[in-house]
Design a protein around this motif. Structure first.
Motif, PDB file in Angstrom:
ATOM      1  N   ILE A  19      -3.628 -62.721  13.185  1.00 17.32           N
ATOM      2  CA  ILE A  19      -4.740 -63.624  13.228  1.00 17.32           C
ATOM      3  C   ILE A  19      -6.059 -62.941  13.452  1.00 17.32           C
ATOM      4  O   ILE A  19      -6.101 -62.225  14.601  1.00 17.32           O
ATOM      5  CB  ILE A  19      -4.633 -64.756  14.234  1.00 17.32           C
ATOM      6  CG1 ILE A  19      -3.361 -65.540  13.757  1.00 17.32           C
ATOM      7  CG2 ILE A  19      -5.595 -65.713  14.305  1.00 17.32           C
ATOM      8  CD1 ILE A  19      -2.591 -66.653  14.716  1.00 17.32           C
ATOM      9  N   ALA A  20      -7.093 -63.071  12.878  1.00 11.56           N
ATOM     10  CA  ALA A  20      -8.373 -62.356  13.239  1.00 11.56           C
ATOM     11  C   ALA A  20      -9.314 -63.504  13.124  1.00 11.56           C
ATOM     12  O   ALA A  20      -9.394 -64.482  12.351  1.00 11.56           O
ATOM     13  CB  ALA A  20      -8.598 -61.395  12.055  1.00 11.56           C
ATOM     14  N   ILE A  21     -10.432 -63.184  13.932  1.00  4.46           N
ATOM     15  CA  ILE A  21     -11.494 -64.265  13.886  1.00  4.46           C
ATOM     16  C   ILE A  21     -12.811 -63.261  13.587  1.00  4.46           C
ATOM     17  O   ILE A  21     -13.126 -62.382  14.024  1.00  4.46           O
ATOM     18  CB  ILE A  21     -11.756 -64.635  15.563  1.00  4.46           C
ATOM     19  CG1 ILE A  21     -10.236 -65.240  15.833  1.00  4.46           C
ATOM     20  CG2 ILE A  21     -12.942 -65.543  15.727  1.00  4.46           C
ATOM     21  CD1 ILE A  21     -10.475 -65.597  17.390  1.00  4.46           C
ATOM     22  N   LEU A  28     -20.150 -58.499  20.313  1.00  4.61           N
ATOM     23  CA  LEU A  28     -20.401 -57.019  19.827  1.00  4.61           C
ATOM     24  C   LEU A  28     -19.359 -56.315  20.214  1.00  4.61           C
ATOM     25  O   LEU A  28     -19.070 -55.183  19.564  1.00  4.61           O
ATOM     26  CB  LEU A  28     -21.699 -56.595  20.597  1.00  4.61           C
ATOM     27  CG  LEU A  28     -22.820 -57.479  20.099  1.00  4.61           C
ATOM     28  CD1 LEU A  28     -24.026 -56.735  20.763  1.00  4.61           C
ATOM     29  CD2 LEU A  28     -23.103 -57.467  18.601  1.00  4.61           C
ATOM     30  N   GLY A  29     -18.458 -56.799  21.239  1.00  2.00           N
ATOM     31  CA  GLY A  29     -17.223 -55.720  21.512  1.00  2.00           C
ATOM     32  C   GLY A  29     -16.938 -55.916  23.017  1.00  2.00           C
ATOM     33  O   GLY A  29     -17.426 -56.941  23.523  1.00  2.00           O
ATOM     34  N   ALA A  36     -11.333 -49.871  23.035  1.00  2.00           N
ATOM     35  CA  ALA A  36     -10.667 -51.131  22.883  1.00  2.00           C
ATOM     36  C   ALA A  36     -11.446 -51.906  21.757  1.00  2.00           C
ATOM     37  O   ALA A  36     -11.040 -52.529  20.810  1.00  2.00           O
ATOM     38  CB  ALA A  36     -10.775 -52.077  23.885  1.00  2.00           C
ATOM     39  N   THR A  37     -12.931 -51.496  21.879  1.00  2.00           N
ATOM     40  CA  THR A  37     -13.722 -52.161  20.812  1.00  2.00           C
ATOM     41  C   THR A  37     -13.567 -51.729  19.470  1.00  2.00           C
ATOM     42  O   THR A  37     -13.483 -52.432  18.362  1.00  2.00           O
ATOM     43  CB  THR A  37     -15.328 -52.034  21.270  1.00  2.00           C
ATOM     44  OG1 THR A  37     -15.555 -52.572  22.318  1.00  2.00           O
ATOM     45  CG2 THR A  37     -16.374 -52.609  20.166  1.00  2.00           C
ATOM     46  N   LYS A  38     -13.257 -50.543  19.340  1.00  2.00           N
ATOM     47  CA  LYS A  38     -13.158 -49.779  17.982  1.00  2.00           C
ATOM     48  C   LYS A  38     -11.880 -50.314  17.428  1.00  2.00           C
ATOM     49  O   LYS A  38     -11.481 -50.392  16.252  1.00  2.00           O
ATOM     50  CB  LYS A  38     -13.123 -48.451  18.138  1.00  2.00           C
ATOM     51  CG  LYS A  38     -12.775 -47.530  16.918  1.00  2.00           C
ATOM     52  CD  LYS A  38     -13.059 -45.904  17.208  1.00  2.00           C
ATOM     53  CE  LYS A  38     -12.645 -45.241  15.812  1.00  2.00           C
ATOM     54  NZ  LYS A  38     -12.751 -43.760  15.935  1.00  2.00           N
ATOM     55  N   GLU A  39     -10.948 -50.516  18.382  1.00  2.00           N
ATOM     56  CA  GLU A  39      -9.473 -50.968  17.875  1.00  2.00           C
ATOM     57  C   GLU A  39      -9.410 -52.368  17.350  1.00  2.00           C
ATOM     58  O   GLU A  39      -8.835 -52.772  16.363  1.00  2.00           O
ATOM     59  CB  GLU A  39      -8.349 -50.805  18.674  1.00  2.00           C
ATOM     60  CG  GLU A  39      -8.383 -49.245  19.116  1.00  2.00           C
ATOM     61  CD  GLU A  39      -7.377 -49.094  20.466  1.00  2.00           C
ATOM     62  OE1 GLU A  39      -6.794 -50.063  20.822  1.00  2.00           O
ATOM     63  OE2 GLU A  39      -6.721 -48.062  20.670  1.00  2.00           O
ATOM     64  N   ARG A  40     -10.186 -53.453  17.951  1.00  2.00           N
ATOM     65  CA  ARG A  40     -10.097 -54.852  17.992  1.00  2.00           C
ATOM     66  C   ARG A  40     -11.233 -55.462  17.087  1.00  2.00           C
ATOM     67  O   ARG A  40     -11.119 -56.367  16.210  1.00  2.00           O
ATOM     68  CB  ARG A  40     -10.090 -55.434  19.240  1.00  2.00           C
ATOM     69  CG  ARG A  40      -8.909 -55.370  19.987  1.00  2.00           C
ATOM     70  CD  ARG A  40      -7.583 -55.781  19.219  1.00  2.00           C
ATOM     71  NE  ARG A  40      -6.406 -55.761  20.308  1.00  2.00           N
ATOM     72  CZ  ARG A  40      -5.376 -56.068  19.811  1.00  2.00           C
ATOM     73  NH1 ARG A  40      -5.125 -56.673  18.587  1.00  2.00           N
ATOM     74  NH2 ARG A  40      -4.153 -55.916  20.688  1.00  2.00           N
ATOM     75  N   PHE A  41     -12.387 -54.640  17.017  1.00  2.00           N
ATOM     76  CA  PHE A  41     -13.690 -55.258  16.399  1.00  2.00           C
ATOM     77  C   PHE A  41     -13.675 -54.285  15.085  1.00  2.00           C
ATOM     78  O   PHE A  41     -14.167 -53.021  15.259  1.00  2.00           O
ATOM     79  CB  PHE A  41     -14.872 -55.240  17.161  1.00  2.00           C
ATOM     80  CG  PHE A  41     -14.639 -56.229  18.229  1.00  2.00           C
ATOM     81  CD1 PHE A  41     -15.355 -57.576  17.923  1.00  2.00           C
ATOM     82  CD2 PHE A  41     -14.226 -56.159  19.370  1.00  2.00           C
ATOM     83  CE1 PHE A  41     -15.517 -58.649  19.051  1.00  2.00           C
ATOM     84  CE2 PHE A  41     -14.111 -56.870  20.454  1.00  2.00           C
ATOM     85  CZ  PHE A  41     -14.718 -58.470  20.122  1.00  2.00           C
ATOM     86  N   ALA A  50     -16.993 -57.983   5.837  1.00  2.00           N
ATOM     87  CA  ALA A  50     -17.225 -58.954   7.120  1.00  2.00           C
ATOM     88  C   ALA A  50     -16.576 -58.376   8.246  1.00  2.00           C
ATOM     89  O   ALA A  50     -15.570 -57.655   8.190  1.00  2.00           O
ATOM     90  CB  ALA A  50     -16.428 -60.195   6.977  1.00  2.00           C
ATOM     91  N   ARG A  51     -17.225 -58.606   9.556  1.00  2.00           N
ATOM     92  CA  ARG A  51     -16.562 -58.113  10.804  1.00  2.00           C
ATOM     93  C   ARG A  51     -15.667 -59.088  11.478  1.00  2.00           C
ATOM     94  O   ARG A  51     -16.034 -60.199  11.612  1.00  2.00           O
ATOM     95  CB  ARG A  51     -17.917 -57.615  11.575  1.00  2.00           C
ATOM     96  CG  ARG A  51     -17.348 -56.920  12.807  1.00  2.00           C
ATOM     97  CD  ARG A  51     -18.917 -56.165  13.493  1.00  2.00           C
ATOM     98  NE  ARG A  51     -18.674 -55.489  14.886  1.00  2.00           N
ATOM     99  CZ  ARG A  51     -18.607 -56.353  16.125  1.00  2.00           C
ATOM    100  NH1 ARG A  51     -18.939 -57.556  16.389  1.00  2.00           N
ATOM    101  NH2 ARG A  51     -18.216 -55.572  17.245  1.00  2.00           N
ATOM    102  N   VAL A  52     -14.687 -58.527  11.991  1.00  2.00           N
ATOM    103  CA  VAL A  52     -13.690 -59.556  12.588  1.00  2.00           C
ATOM    104  C   VAL A  52     -13.182 -58.806  13.873  1.00  2.00           C
ATOM    105  O   VAL A  52     -13.097 -57.695  14.230  1.00  2.00           O
ATOM    106  CB  VAL A  52     -12.486 -59.938  11.675  1.00  2.00           C
ATOM    107  CG1 VAL A  52     -13.030 -60.613  10.306  1.00  2.00           C
ATOM    108  CG2 VAL A  52     -11.635 -58.838  11.394  1.00  2.00           C
TER     109      VAL A  52
END
Length: 264
Positions: A19-21, A28-29, A36-41, A50-52
């Motif tokens: 699931i992605a949002i 922003l992260g 973690a921001t690079k891996e998840r966003f 789109a950015r998820v």
């Protein structure tokens, strides 16, 4: 909300994925955590750039458009080529035991190799063989833990989820039950059927620490070893016993009895 496959492509309704949002209110992260921001966003070309946010949760969207949550991806493990959702086993075991707390981990036993180990809280006595048989009617064979360990309380994290690191240590520190053969008492296998099964078990398990009353999946057996046993038996009894029969009758004496009845 999106459901994505391993390649980060959107899945059709009914397919299970991560699931992605997305959307205009997406953060922003993570604060002061670039990794973690690079891996998840992430930005997805398959969604038009789109950015998820990758939640790490598994689920699917049904035909009515409703999103169903199935658990965490980090609770999904791979064993002998099969993807296994640990929470699915835990829910089924808890239902069989009237709501008792249950947890399952993958433990790589140095003697018998990787296998699932289950834990049950509550402090009451546990019939592991009966639980195995009940779960065999609900779950695929590869989902069945090789053994169950009864605890007063199942270790948990602050959020209430099982502490799988602590449980893995418990699996390593809890020895398997010793059979009469393991403690040096000679065990008699009655009849040619039991003698043949004992020879086969020793061949595929790599040890003789079992008795006629031993449970195949509690002395190191699993689905792959059961397939090896069936192949070993075929030239000796004239047919290859179905794996279903071996799973339904995991006790050595019972296996000997049903195999003497011939193919079914």
């Amino acid at each position: 909300m999106h459901v994505l496959d391993e390649g980060m492509y959107p899945l059709p309704d009914g397919a299970i994925g991560e699931i992605a949002i997305g959307g205009g209110t997406l953060a922003l992260g993570y604060l002061d955590n670039e990794q973690a921001t690079k891996e998840r966003f992430v930005t997805l070309p398959a969604l038009g750039g789109a950015r998820v946010y990758r939640t790490g949760d598994r689920g699917y969207r049904d035909l009515r458009g409703l999103l169903h949550f199935l658990g965490r991806q980090d609770n999904q493990i791979k064993l002998r080529g099969h993807r296994i959702e640990l929470e699915e086993i835990e829910v089924a075991a808890s239902a069989e035991l009237g709501g008792r707390s249950c947890a399952v981990v993958l433990y790589d036993d140095p003697d018998t190799g990787p296998a699932l180990t289950g834990f049950v809280g509550g402090g009451d006595p546990l019939d592991g063989s009966a639980l195995h048989d009940a779960l065999a009617r609900r779950l695929p064979a590869v989902f069945l833990p090789a053994r169950w360990i009864a605890l007063d309380t199942v270790p948990s994290l602050v959020g209430g989820k099982p502490d799988r690191t602590a449980l893995t240590r418990l699996a390593a520190d809890t020895p398997r039950e010793q059979s009469p053969r393991a403690t040096g008492t000679e065990q008699v296998f009655t009849g040619p059927g039991q003698a043949l099964l004992a020879e086969g078990w020793q061949e595929v398990l790599g040890h003789d620490r079992f008795t006629p009353a031993s449970h195949f999946f509690q002395v190191g057996g699993h689905s792959l070893v059961a397939a090896q046993l069936a192949a070993w038996l075929e030239p000796r009894i004239g047919f290859r016993p179905p794996l279903r029969k071996l799973f339904q009758h995991p006790v050595l004496a019972d296996q000997a009895r049903v195999l003497t009845e011939g193919p079914a």
